[in-house]
Design a protein around this motif. Structure first.
Motif, PDB file in Angstrom:
ATOM      1  N   LEU A 149       0.839  -1.198   0.000  1.00 16.31           N
ATOM      2  CA  LEU A 149       0.000   0.000   0.000  1.00 16.31           C
ATOM      3  C   LEU A 149       0.879   1.255   0.000  1.00 16.31           C
ATOM      4  N   PRO A 150       0.385   2.341  -0.575  1.00 20.16           N
ATOM      5  CA  PRO A 150       1.170   3.594  -0.569  1.00 20.16           C
ATOM      6  C   PRO A 150       1.170   4.222   0.825  1.00 20.16           C
ATOM      7  N   ALA A 151       2.191   5.013   1.138  1.00 19.96           N
ATOM      8  CA  ALA A 151       2.323   5.564   2.489  1.00 19.96           C
ATOM      9  C   ALA A 151       1.421   6.763   2.790  1.00 19.96           C
ATOM     10  N   PRO A 152       1.199   7.703   1.846  1.00 18.41           N
ATOM     11  CA  PRO A 152       0.424   8.880   2.251  1.00 18.41           C
ATOM     12  C   PRO A 152      -0.987   8.467   2.709  1.00 18.41           C
ATOM     13  N   PRO A 153      -1.369   8.844   3.926  1.00 20.43           N
ATOM     14  CA  PRO A 153      -2.675   8.416   4.443  1.00 20.43           C
ATOM     15  C   PRO A 153      -3.837   8.790   3.524  1.00 20.43           C
ATOM     16  N   ARG A 154      -3.733   9.930   2.832  1.00 16.99           N
ATOM     17  CA  ARG A 154      -4.858  10.308   1.976  1.00 16.99           C
ATOM     18  C   ARG A 154      -4.977   9.386   0.768  1.00 16.99           C
ATOM     19  N   GLU A 155      -3.929   8.592   0.472  1.00 15.35           N
ATOM     20  CA  GLU A 155      -4.030   7.567  -0.574  1.00 15.35           C
ATOM     21  C   GLU A 155      -4.365   6.201   0.027  1.00 15.35           C
ATOM     22  N   LEU A 156      -3.697   5.896   1.145  1.00 16.87           N
ATOM     23  CA  LEU A 156      -3.874   4.582   1.764  1.00 16.87           C
ATOM     24  C   LEU A 156      -5.290   4.387   2.311  1.00 16.87           C
ATOM     25  N   VAL A 157      -5.818   5.406   2.983  1.00 23.13           N
ATOM     26  CA  VAL A 157      -7.112   5.234   3.652  1.00 23.13           C
ATOM     27  C   VAL A 157      -8.230   4.892   2.661  1.00 23.13           C
ATOM     28  N   PRO A 158      -8.421   5.689   1.578  1.00 21.14           N
ATOM     29  CA  PRO A 158      -9.486   5.294   0.647  1.00 21.14           C
ATOM     30  C   PRO A 158      -9.217   3.952  -0.037  1.00 21.14           C
ATOM     31  N   MET A 159      -7.953   3.646  -0.302  1.00 18.91           N
ATOM     32  CA  MET A 159      -7.640   2.359  -0.930  1.00 18.91           C
ATOM     33  C   MET A 159      -8.058   1.198  -0.027  1.00 18.91           C
ATOM     34  N   VAL A 160      -7.765   1.323   1.275  1.00 18.89           N
ATOM     35  CA  VAL A 160      -8.133   0.271   2.224  1.00 18.89           C
ATOM     36  C   VAL A 160      -9.651   0.211   2.372  1.00 18.89           C
ATOM     37  N   GLU A 161     -10.280   1.379   2.515  1.00 23.16           N
ATOM     38  CA  GLU A 161     -11.738   1.422   2.707  1.00 23.16           C
ATOM     39  C   GLU A 161     -12.477   0.782   1.534  1.00 23.16           C
ATOM     40  N   ARG A 162     -11.969   1.035   0.317  1.00 24.09           N
ATOM     41  CA  ARG A 162     -12.743   0.632  -0.860  1.00 24.09           C
ATOM     42  C   ARG A 162     -12.298  -0.679  -1.487  1.00 24.09           C
ATOM     43  N   HIS A 163     -11.014  -1.027  -1.371  1.00 16.91           N
ATOM     44  CA  HIS A 163     -10.534  -2.139  -2.195  1.00 16.91           C
ATOM     45  C   HIS A 163      -9.868  -3.289  -1.450  1.00 16.91           C
ATOM     46  N   LEU A 164      -9.506  -3.116  -0.182  1.00 21.39           N
ATOM     47  CA  LEU A 164      -8.719  -4.177   0.473  1.00 21.39           C
ATOM     48  C   LEU A 164      -9.579  -5.364   0.924  1.00 21.39           C
ATOM     49  N   ARG A 165     -10.751  -5.053   1.455  1.00 15.68           N
ATOM     50  CA  ARG A 165     -11.572  -6.112   2.057  1.00 15.68           C
ATOM     51  C   ARG A 165     -11.805  -7.309   1.125  1.00 15.68           C
ATOM     52  N   PRO A 166     -12.246  -7.090  -0.132  1.00 11.84           N
ATOM     53  CA  PRO A 166     -12.503  -8.247  -0.998  1.00 11.84           C
ATOM     54  C   PRO A 166     -11.260  -9.116  -1.219  1.00 11.84           C
ATOM     55  N   VAL A 167     -10.111  -8.484  -1.287  1.00 11.34           N
ATOM     56  CA  VAL A 167      -8.868  -9.226  -1.481  1.00 11.34           C
ATOM     57  C   VAL A 167      -8.590 -10.125  -0.268  1.00 11.34           C
TER      58      VAL A 167
END
Lengths: 414, 414
Positions: A149-167
């Motif tokens: 995952l990328p380090a900047p929280p403003r990139e990481l947070v939406p990525m985790v919220e939207r895309h990590l769970r299904p993986v």
């Protein structure tokens, strides 16, 4: 099923930033029923990162790496993971197209370094980055899942919220859910609180009960594990009840119901609007209240009357009061509260005046704070505090005391 | 000489708190010339803590543990280290006396758990805890130094500031000093900034140059290693100069000179007082400015005019402006700035109005923000912004834009 979070970035090891990503990810993983046993942070150094990867892949089922996906030469997470897993890196078409479009739109020259950001591990599921250029990715290897995952929280947070769970679900369908409830208390110290529930702390295993001091407040975290969220909540229920039977007077809310949130809620329930007059807290109370989405329905406004002249001019504090008692006095807090209520045509006026330090003022010691509260029935209450800590701590504690005191007053007679 | 920081506490792994202790310790150790290569966080679990201890003691010279020194049964750091090193725990007389006095003074019953806090590793140097009951300690074993510190930052920070350095010096006298300077930029993105100094980023080894995004600002960290602080500073000097020759227009300060600090400094240099009118930032600008010690000399006060009625009543925004342009407009920002300057009898008036979200307002999109600045010569400037991010990010970015814009204006003609 357990995960280890490996943060990559020398700025963490130099203390320039705090590892908030590990905190955010831990919360999410707990919600999703995945245990986290270890956090690691390591610098932008391939050899040391590799050692951390080896250790993490031995003890965890899921290794989540944050950082090192940027365009600069010190970003080497992908390269190190590729080398560790023996997987090649390949260009991800949609990510490259996005990066190219970004530079084209801005009329900027795209460098080879920027192209590097479109490389992903062969066979990886790509996690789109909606706020930046570096895509995230997840790849399965040797029965373990590696997530980058990328380090900047403003990139990481939406990525985790939207895309990590299904993986994660595809890798390990959820069996147990860990559910926590954080009970929030004010006006009681950790030791006193722990004393009152010592037997409950000792006796419980599911849920576990853990006290914690956070920003001058004490919390109790109840954590239960069960096949479903509902069952976990049911395990927490009776223990929470037993705790509140002893400490209810200090309890104001759970989880994200911080003081400003419960204050806004009570104001809304009464249909009242709040006006705030601040001296030593310098706008902090207004800032906390307006940080709550929807606060505009209940917040009329605030006056930061830092200079004595501002207290006189905008709040109508009388010359007599200023001369006889000074600005750090119950009398001044009283007139500020009544004055701001009037000036903003609100139902409730809340005022704070005091000495945040570092130096004493008007002969009053650092930490002396007076609160004022003007209510719709025309009454005005005051409260005197002597707070400990540095400037920042005193400001924060004064603001929280004021909010807790207001919250209690708003509950009177209900 | 390198150190590893091992934080102990399940609350970290559940994401309830952030590991700020690791950040603080890393900064201190960098200052003291001790490299930190890894941070670890582990839960309140003896077996997993022991594994982390084994790994850390293999790769680091100094292992610093934080947390798990409290009185509750889940506090087991001392016991685990004692077991790992084969050292017994023994009562530390002065610490026990302090704990007993604490309970006696408060008329509380002291339990066996509290007595546990006075146990220290045999042969350890005790680090006094001036803000709590659990003493810290440092013990040498197998050529490695083990340091145990309490978790609450208000206990750990003073203990480290006052008592840790001599213990580290005794174990490993300092040879090299690591000195960092963080250059702070505003109004330029990370990619654009990195682009402009790409050759410097690549070429440098001492000092190293590392870009970082922090709270919507971009920073460059220059880190030099040398026998003395003066020599390290001398290495940084020419590189800093080369960077500022290219990016000076965006540079506003170094290290702890954050935006509010440089704004206060320029106001003080001019002998001007600032008044702030805030809508969407809700008191944040006032809070940031008054967070600077000594701000009272240059800060007249602020008005948080959240409701349109407050803008009219307290700031004198005209009905015509509100009717024709609404509150989210350059015209409103202009009148707010002039109005707050007048209302607080200040030289400078700064205003912010906009839509922080989550919902659009008055037909304006989330992120539309207007700034106003009224100056002593009677002129009023405005600036329009379209900001990205969630409510919290928009508020913070709007506040920082306003401060940076003000800071630049205060430098005009100097």
């Amino acid at each position: 099923m357990n995960a280890e979070i490996v943060a990559v970035g020398s700025e963490l090891l130099l203390g320039q930033i705090c590892n908030t990503n590990a905190q955010f990810l831990s919360r999410k993983l707990a919600e999703w029923g995945i245990d986290v046993y270890v956090h690691t942070a390591v610098g932008d150094n391939a050899a040391r990162l590799r050692t951390c990867l080896e250790i993490a892949s031995r003890r965890a089922d899921i290794v989540i790496l944050t950082g090192g996906l940027g365009p600069t030469p010190d970003d080497l997470t992908k390269e190190t993971v590729a080398d560790f897993l023996g997987l090649p890196l390949e260009v991800h078409g949609p990510s490259l197209a996005r990066i190219e479009a970004f530079f084209r739109q801005r009329g900027l020259l795209m460098t080879e370094n920027n192209r590097k950001q479109a490389l992903v591990l062969k066979g990886a599921s790509v996690l789109p980055n909606e706020s930046g250029l570096a895509p995230g990715m997840a790849v399965c290897s040797g029965g373990k899942l590696y997530v980058l995952l990328p380090a900047p929280p403003r990139e990481l947070v939406p990525m985790v919220e939207r895309h990590l769970r299904p993986v994660l679900e595809a890798f390990a369908p959820t069996r147990a859910v860990v559910h926590s409830e954080v009970l929030r208390f004010f006006g009681i110290g950790e030791a006193a609180l722990a004393e009152k529930v010592a037997d409950l702390l000792d006796a419980q295993t599911n849920p576990t009960v853990a006290p914690l001091v956070e920003d001058g407040e004490v919390t109790l975290r109840l954590t239960a594990k069960a096949p479903s969220r509902e069952e976990a909540r049911a395990l927490i229920g009776p223990v929470k009840e037993a705790i509140l039977a002893r400490l209810g007077h200090h309890y104001y809310g759970s989880d994200d119901d911080r003081l400003p949130v419960v204050v806004v809620r009570r104001l809304a329930a009464r249909g009242w609007r709040l006006a705030v007059a601040e001296s030593c807290t310098g706008g902090l109370i207004a800032e906390l209240v307006t940080g709550v989405p929807g606060a505009s329905r209940v917040f009329a406004g605030g006056i930061v009357a830092y200079a004595p002249e501002a207290k006189r001019r905008l709040l109508g504090v009388s010359d007599e009061t200023l001369a006889a008692h000074g600005t750090i006095s119950p009398a001044c807090a009283r007139e500020m509260a009544a004055g701001v209520r009037r000036a903003l045509d609100a139902q409730v006026g809340l005022a704070v005046t005091g000495v945040a330090g570092p130096d004493p003022a008007e002969g009053k010691p650092v930490g002396e704070v007076h609160l004022g509260l003007a209510l719709p029935d025309g009454t005005v209450r005051t409260e005197a505090l002597q707070l400990a800590g540095d400037r920042e701590a005193i400001r924060l504690r004064a603001a929280k005391h004021a909010l807790f005191w207001l919250w209690r007053a708003l509950g009177d007679g209900q």
